[in-house]
Each structure stands twice: as structure tokens, then as C-alpha cells.
Design an enzyme around this catalytic site. Structure first.
Site, PDB file in Angstrom:
ATOM      1  CB  CYS A  84      -1.004  -0.029   1.146  1.00  0.00           C
ATOM      2  SG  CYS A  84      -2.379   1.129   0.934  1.00  0.00           S
ATOM      3  CG  HIS A 176      -3.325  -3.230   3.768  1.00  0.00           C
ATOM      4  ND1 HIS A 176      -2.284  -2.612   4.415  1.00  0.00           N
ATOM      5  CD2 HIS A 176      -4.021  -2.247   3.137  1.00  0.00           C
ATOM      6  CE1 HIS A 176      -2.347  -1.308   4.207  1.00  0.00           C
ATOM      7  NE2 HIS A 176      -3.392  -1.062   3.428  1.00  0.00           N
ATOM      8  CD  GLU A 178      -0.460  -5.376   5.908  1.00  0.00           C
ATOM      9  OE1 GLU A 178      -0.801  -4.189   6.059  1.00  0.00           O
ATOM     10  OE2 GLU A 178      -0.276  -5.887   4.774  1.00  0.00           O
TER      11      GLU A 178
END
Length: 193
Positions: A84, A176, A178
Site C-alpha cells: 500500500c 494489505h 498482512e
């Protein structure tokens, strides 16, 4: 699962989703560190530039001397993964914005391409080399508006826009990974380190 215990991966810890990246790196068995000083970069096999606010992270990188140091990490062939805001930091060009942070990847990125915070979403994304779709979380996400196809490999697109790309030792991701329990994008990065 492959053994990644020999790898030491850092996550730039100036602002953004640091702990989430550290958790995924550790879940894959690699050593993970939150990087707060330039001197900590030398011991790394790879570096993650997390999502967050790219203008803030870029300003802090300049303030603490990270720009040239991270450019040196890239020149050494060590892996760098930008998610990002990290994608924005890696880009050689930003659409409608003269700012360049690291200028490492032959891409032009459009910031907030999928809307504002309220427009955030998750989608099942097809990624080159993955047998099944990936649960991609987009939050004020950028996309790659232009890409040098001779140098950059496009790994995933969404609505006709590149959202995951690789250039040698660099990996740029608009979403994202994660924020999911799916470790495959992080594992792909560890394979690059």
C-alpha cells in the site's frame, strides 16, 4: 513448509502496519525485527515497507536518513516489499504528484485509486502462481497506473489495474496481505530474499 529460519527480515517501523507484518514473518519461521534506525538495515536479508500514510512515512524516512540507506539495500540485491503506502514509496513516479520517495521501481502509482477509507473492501484476487484466490484487503489503496513491462512483472490485476508487481528484488502490493491469515504473499517475498 520451507525453512526460512536463516532469513532476517526487517519491517520499517516509522509508522503503519508494523506488528501485522512482523507476525506473518515470524509465522513463516523467519527472524523478524522492527527497524527504527538506519544502522539496523545492515543485518537484514529483506525489508518490508508497511502500509500507513505514505506522506508521513516519506517525511520520516528523509528526516532519519532512510532514503539513501534503503536505496543501498536495494542495490545490494536484498528483497524489499512495499504494501500500500510502501508501493507508493517504491515507485519512480506518482500520478499527478511530483513527489518521489525511493524511486526504485519502474512504475507510476496512483494514490487512493480505489477511493477513501469508507470505500475499503476485500475481494478474492487471482495472483499469478497461486493455485487459489487470495483474500485481498484494499484500504485507501493505490494501483499501478503505468508499468515498464520490460522490467516489471505484473502478478495480479483488479478491475484492469495492476495491484501486485515484481521487479528483480522488489515487490509492490496495493492491498494489505498482512491483514489476513493467508501467508502466501509474504512467503512469495521470503522466496525473493
Amino acid at each position: 513448509m520451507k525453512d526460512y529460519s536463516h532469513l532476517h527480515i526487517g519491517v520499517l517501523a516509522l509508522q503503519g502496519a508494523v506488528s501485522e507484518h512482523l507476525r506473518q514473518i515470524e509465522q513463516l519461521g523467519a527472524n523478524a525485527s522492527a527497524i527504527k534506525t538506519v544502522s539496523e538495515l545492515t543485518a537484514l536479508d529483506g525489508l518490508v515497507l508497511p502500509g500507513g500514510e505514505s506522506t508521513t512515512i516519506g517525511r520520516l524516512m528523509r528526516q532519519y536518513g532512510f532514503i539513501e540507506a534503503i536505496q543501498d539495500v536495494a542495490k545490494q540485491g536484498k528483497g524489499i516489499f512495499g504494501t500500500c503506502a510502501g508501493m507508493i514509496l517504491l515507485a519512480k513516479q506518482l500520478e499527478n504528484d511530483p513527489t518521489v520517495h525511493l524511486g526504485l521501481m519502474d512504475i507510476c502509482v496512483q494514490r487512493n485509486a480505489f477511493g477513501r477509507q469508507v470505500d475499503s473492501f476485500q475481494t478474492a484476487l487471482e495472483i499469478e502462481g497461486f493455485a487459489t484466490t487470495f483474500p485481498a484487503v484494499f484500504i485507501r489503496a493505490p494501483h499501478i497506473a503505468q508499468v515498464n513491462h520490460e522490467k516489471v512483472q505484473c502478478l495480479a490485476t483488479f478491475q484492469g489495474h495492476v495491484v501486485l508487481a515484481k521487479q528483480q528484488n522488489l515487490l509492490a502490493c496495493a492491498f494489505h496481505p498482512e491483514l489476513t491469515t493467508d501467508l502466501r504473499v509474504m512467503q512469495h517475498f521470503l522466496e525473493m530474499c
